[in-house]
Design an enzyme around this catalytic site. Structure first.
Site, PDB file in Angstrom:
ATOM      1  N   LYS A 122       2.012 -10.038   7.395  1.00 41.63           N
ATOM      2  CA  LYS A 122       0.674 -10.569   7.057  1.00 41.63           C
ATOM      3  C   LYS A 122       0.660 -12.230   7.429  1.00 41.63           C
ATOM      4  O   LYS A 122      -0.276 -12.656   8.154  1.00 41.63           O
ATOM      5  CB  LYS A 122       0.141 -10.431   5.775  1.00 41.63           C
ATOM      6  CG  LYS A 122      -1.245 -10.997   5.380  1.00 41.63           C
ATOM      7  CD  LYS A 122      -1.580 -10.643   4.053  1.00 41.63           C
ATOM      8  CE  LYS A 122      -1.919  -9.040   3.691  1.00 41.63           C
ATOM      9  NZ  LYS A 122      -2.583  -8.973   2.352  1.00 41.63           N
ATOM     10  N   GLU A 124      12.745 -11.850   6.321  1.00 40.54           N
ATOM     11  CA  GLU A 124      13.675 -11.038   6.967  1.00 40.54           C
ATOM     12  C   GLU A 124      13.051 -10.256   8.141  1.00 40.54           C
ATOM     13  O   GLU A 124      13.683 -10.429   9.361  1.00 40.54           O
ATOM     14  CB  GLU A 124      13.806  -9.556   6.157  1.00 40.54           C
ATOM     15  CG  GLU A 124      14.593  -9.833   4.908  1.00 40.54           C
ATOM     16  CD  GLU A 124      13.595 -10.294   3.751  1.00 40.54           C
ATOM     17  OE1 GLU A 124      14.217 -10.206   2.494  1.00 40.54           O
ATOM     18  OE2 GLU A 124      12.578 -10.839   3.721  1.00 40.54           O
ATOM     19  N   GLY A 182       0.729  -4.588   0.129  1.00 33.31           N
ATOM     20  CA  GLY A 182       1.442  -4.003   1.212  1.00 33.31           C
ATOM     21  C   GLY A 182       1.918  -2.545   1.024  1.00 33.31           C
ATOM     22  O   GLY A 182       2.285  -1.842   2.162  1.00 33.31           O
ATOM     23  N   ARG A 183       2.271  -2.105  -0.095  1.00 34.61           N
ATOM     24  CA  ARG A 183       2.526  -0.737  -0.403  1.00 34.61           C
ATOM     25  C   ARG A 183       1.402   0.275  -0.215  1.00 34.61           C
ATOM     26  O   ARG A 183       1.573   1.471  -0.473  1.00 34.61           O
ATOM     27  CB  ARG A 183       3.526  -0.687  -1.752  1.00 34.61           C
ATOM     28  CG  ARG A 183       2.552  -1.173  -2.871  1.00 34.61           C
ATOM     29  CD  ARG A 183       3.247  -1.217  -4.027  1.00 34.61           C
ATOM     30  NE  ARG A 183       2.685  -1.719  -5.297  1.00 34.61           N
ATOM     31  CZ  ARG A 183       2.685  -3.175  -5.524  1.00 34.61           C
ATOM     32  NH1 ARG A 183       3.191  -3.864  -4.586  1.00 34.61           N
ATOM     33  NH2 ARG A 183       2.111  -3.543  -6.612  1.00 34.61           N
ATOM     34  N   GLU A 240       7.439  -0.636  -7.660  1.00 33.70           N
ATOM     35  CA  GLU A 240       6.996  -1.871  -7.345  1.00 33.70           C
ATOM     36  C   GLU A 240       5.342  -2.174  -8.005  1.00 33.70           C
ATOM     37  O   GLU A 240       5.220  -3.245  -8.542  1.00 33.70           O
ATOM     38  CB  GLU A 240       6.824  -2.318  -5.861  1.00 33.70           C
ATOM     39  CG  GLU A 240       6.535  -3.728  -5.667  1.00 33.70           C
ATOM     40  CD  GLU A 240       6.681  -4.062  -4.144  1.00 33.70           C
ATOM     41  OE1 GLU A 240       7.737  -4.474  -3.905  1.00 33.70           O
ATOM     42  OE2 GLU A 240       5.806  -3.965  -3.271  1.00 33.70           O
ATOM     43  N   HIS A 292      22.916  21.181  -3.385  1.00 28.63           N
ATOM     44  CA  HIS A 292      24.244  20.991  -3.319  1.00 28.63           C
ATOM     45  C   HIS A 292      24.843  19.806  -3.630  1.00 28.63           C
ATOM     46  O   HIS A 292      25.785  19.229  -3.225  1.00 28.63           O
ATOM     47  CB  HIS A 292      24.678  21.393  -1.822  1.00 28.63           C
ATOM     48  CG  HIS A 292      24.399  22.966  -1.659  1.00 28.63           C
ATOM     49  ND1 HIS A 292      25.268  24.139  -1.817  1.00 28.63           N
ATOM     50  CD2 HIS A 292      23.161  23.501  -1.164  1.00 28.63           C
ATOM     51  CE1 HIS A 292      24.707  25.071  -1.392  1.00 28.63           C
ATOM     52  NE2 HIS A 292      23.404  24.763  -0.952  1.00 28.63           N
ATOM     53  N   LYS A 316      14.130 -13.824  -4.073  1.00 24.60           N
ATOM     54  CA  LYS A 316      13.567 -14.402  -2.831  1.00 24.60           C
ATOM     55  C   LYS A 316      13.775 -15.941  -2.903  1.00 24.60           C
ATOM     56  O   LYS A 316      14.228 -16.668  -1.857  1.00 24.60           O
ATOM     57  CB  LYS A 316      12.151 -13.849  -2.060  1.00 24.60           C
ATOM     58  CG  LYS A 316      12.323 -12.520  -1.860  1.00 24.60           C
ATOM     59  CD  LYS A 316      11.128 -12.107  -1.092  1.00 24.60           C
ATOM     60  CE  LYS A 316       9.620 -12.503  -1.737  1.00 24.60           C
ATOM     61  NZ  LYS A 316       8.510 -12.135  -0.872  1.00 24.60           N
TER      62      LYS A 316
END
Length: 545
Positions: free
Chosen positions: A210, A216, A272-273, A358, A389, A509
């Site tokens: 944004k 990152e 964002g999510r 979050e 399994h 961060k």
């Protein structure tokens, strides 16, 4: 801001639920089913193409009644209405929470500060569709005149998890002559492996940030630009033919070398999510095409309208949200296993981890008071039958109570022999085994030696939900994601917390920004961290040469 709600534990329904939980603590699901032969038919709900069997939860009709009262006392209906009206319910950031506008049909109205934002949403969708068709039909050519055959999405968090999940979930519908890769981790391995076998002349990068400042994402974007220029002779004009942006920062997008005409925007009322159906979903639209993307949005909208209008007792997200509150607050469950019996949904549990934890991993209420109860459980999971399994041993016979959400489909997208019958037999069997278990008497009746009997006993009484749909389509994926979005909303309303901020990601961060120059400095920096961090920094500096 002072909350008008009573503290959770002071609400009459919560107190009644606490007393009720003690009263039915000794009841086993075997008893509940025996007492109500039609329980498995009665405790079901169907809406927006999804069928829910919640009968294997440790609840009675009284439990459900009290949970409904708790929703009322928590002001859930008013909060739902406030969200759909575009009120700034994200109090700590003074923002509206209007991801429901991203999938509102053309002509609908969703207001933010008195302005209908739906026309803007559809303008971006139309721009995305035109671009997607150019790529999919080979009409967008790279710098050397070659067709784009590879798409690499660069983002992190909501700019990655949603697109990755949607691509994997809807791969059946994707255009197979296009290759899609996703880069999120600042670990250089992620980028190197993503582009190892790609030709720069045929590769398009989507940079999703944004602000166009996410560390990152921009580190990976800069490496992508260097890789592209190295492969195309260093001509910086090539960047404009091989990069597009999902951002709102036109200045930084232009400075990077991207034509601002190829910037796809979104809004600060989209978290964002909650953004996979915004321009963040550009890679999804490129993969499955505009028509299927619109079907995905239609599925979201169907669940939105169901959540907005259905009474609580018949409301899928509300019901699942209340059951999770019951399991967390009154049965002591700390996690939820999400178990899709559909390999295309292999990234769905990872997507839900961000969406749920979050959002509701909070320790204070809306008015800043410390909570005195548990908030978000830990969400995790893997596709069945692989998990059977692996970790199902702990779910069946371990010491922790782990409620499970099973997800399955009546029809396979890729029918192969008897595979789907076996798959569905397993999901039905697992839910049955968790609920009813196997008693010592049943084990002994099989002739098992007495010393081995305790090892073969299954306690059962372990709750689960089973969600069924006809088949995994774009529309159904939309309803499924929106279902969990609104489950999160319901939980947040009960706990009186803000599901729409994420201050918890900021401290790490900020500290990393401080440590980076200390790692890269040519001279020994003056370190002022704790002794452990200082020692780790010195060790890294000494040994990285």
């Amino acid at each position: 801001m002072k909350s008008k709600l009573r503290p959770l534990k002071n609400r009459p329904a919560f107190k009644a639920l606490a007393a009720h939980a003690k009263k039915i603590k000794g009841l086993h699901l075997r008893q509940l089913f025996a007492a109500a032969p039609k329980r498995g038919e009665r405790m079901t709900l169907e809406a927006a193409g999804l069928f829910l069997d919640y009968s294997k939860n440790r609840v009675t009709s009284e439990t459900m009644k009290l949970l409904g009262q708790l929703a009322v006392e928590s002001g859930l209906r008013a909060r739902i209405q406030a969200m759909f009206r575009g009120e700034k319910i994200n109090l700590t950031e003074n923002r509206a929470v209007l991801h429901v506008a991203l999938r509102a049909p053309r002509g609908a109205s969703r207001l933010v500060d008195g302005k209908n934002v739906v026309p803007e949403v559809h303008a971006v969708l139309d721009k995305m569709a035109k671009f997607a068709e150019r790529i999919r039909r080979g009409r967008w050519l790279g710098h050397t005149g070659q067709r784009i055959r590879n798409v690499v999405n660069i983002g992190i968090g909501g700019s990655d998890l949603g697109p990755v999940m949607a691509y994997e979930a809807l791969k059946h519908y994707s255009q197979r002559d296009l290759t899609f890769r996703f880069v999120s981790n600042v670990d250089g391995i992620d980028f190197v492996e993503a582009v190892r076998d790609l030709a720069p002349a045929e590769t398009l990068f989507i940079v999703s940030s944004k602000t166009f400042t996410t560390q990152e994402t921009m580190t990976n974007a800069e490496s992508a630009r260097a890789w592209l220029l190295a492969g195309l002779g260093g001509n910086r004009k090539a960047v404009a033919r091989h990069f597009v942006a999902v951002s709102t920062n036109a200045e930084k997008v232009t400075a990077f070398g991207i034509d601002p005409a190829n910037m796809f925007g979104f809004w600060d009322w989209v978290g964002g999510r909650y953004s996979m159906d915004s321009a963040i979903g550009l890679s999804t639209m490129l993969a499955i095409g505009p028509k299927n993307f619109r079907a995905l949005l239609a599925g979201f909208h169907q669940m939105d309208e169901h959540f907005r209008t259905a009474p609580f007792a018949k409301n899928l997200p509300v019901l699942l949200g209340l059951l999770s509150v019951w399991n967390t607050e009154f049965l002591g469950a700390e996690t939820v296993a999400v178990l899709p019996y559909e390999n295309y949904l292999k990234r769905f549990p990872a997507y839900l981890q961000q969406l749920t934890m979050e959002s509701n991993g909070k320790h204070v209420t809306l008015d800043g008071q410390a909570v005195s109860y548990q908030t978000s459980p830990i969400y995790w999971g893997e596709p069945g039958t692989n998990g059977q399994h692996s970790f199902y041993q702990l779910i069946h016979q371990g010491t922790r109570l782990i409620p499970c959400d099973f997800i399955a489909f009546l029809h396979a997208l890729t029918p192969l022999g008897r595979h789907h019958d076996l798959l569905l037999a397993n999901v039905f069997a697992q839910a049955e085994a968790l609920a009813f278990g196997k008693t010592a008497a049943e084990v002994e009746a099989e002739g098992i030696p007495a010393w081995l009997v305790p090892h073969r006993v299954f306690e059962g009484n372990r709750p689960s939900n089973l969600l069924l749909a006809d088949r995994l389509t774009p529309t159904v994926l939309g309803t499924l994601v929106a279902l969990y979005e609104h489950v999160v909303f319901t939980q947040g309303a009960i706990w009186n917390i803000n599901p729409f901020d994420q201050w918890g990601v900021e401290l790490g961060k900020a500290l990393a920004q401080r440590i980076v120059p200390e790692l890269e400095s040519r001279s020994s920096p003056r370190l002022q961290h704790d002794s452990s961090t200082n020692n780790l920094i010195r060790r890294y500096r000494r040994l990285k040469q």
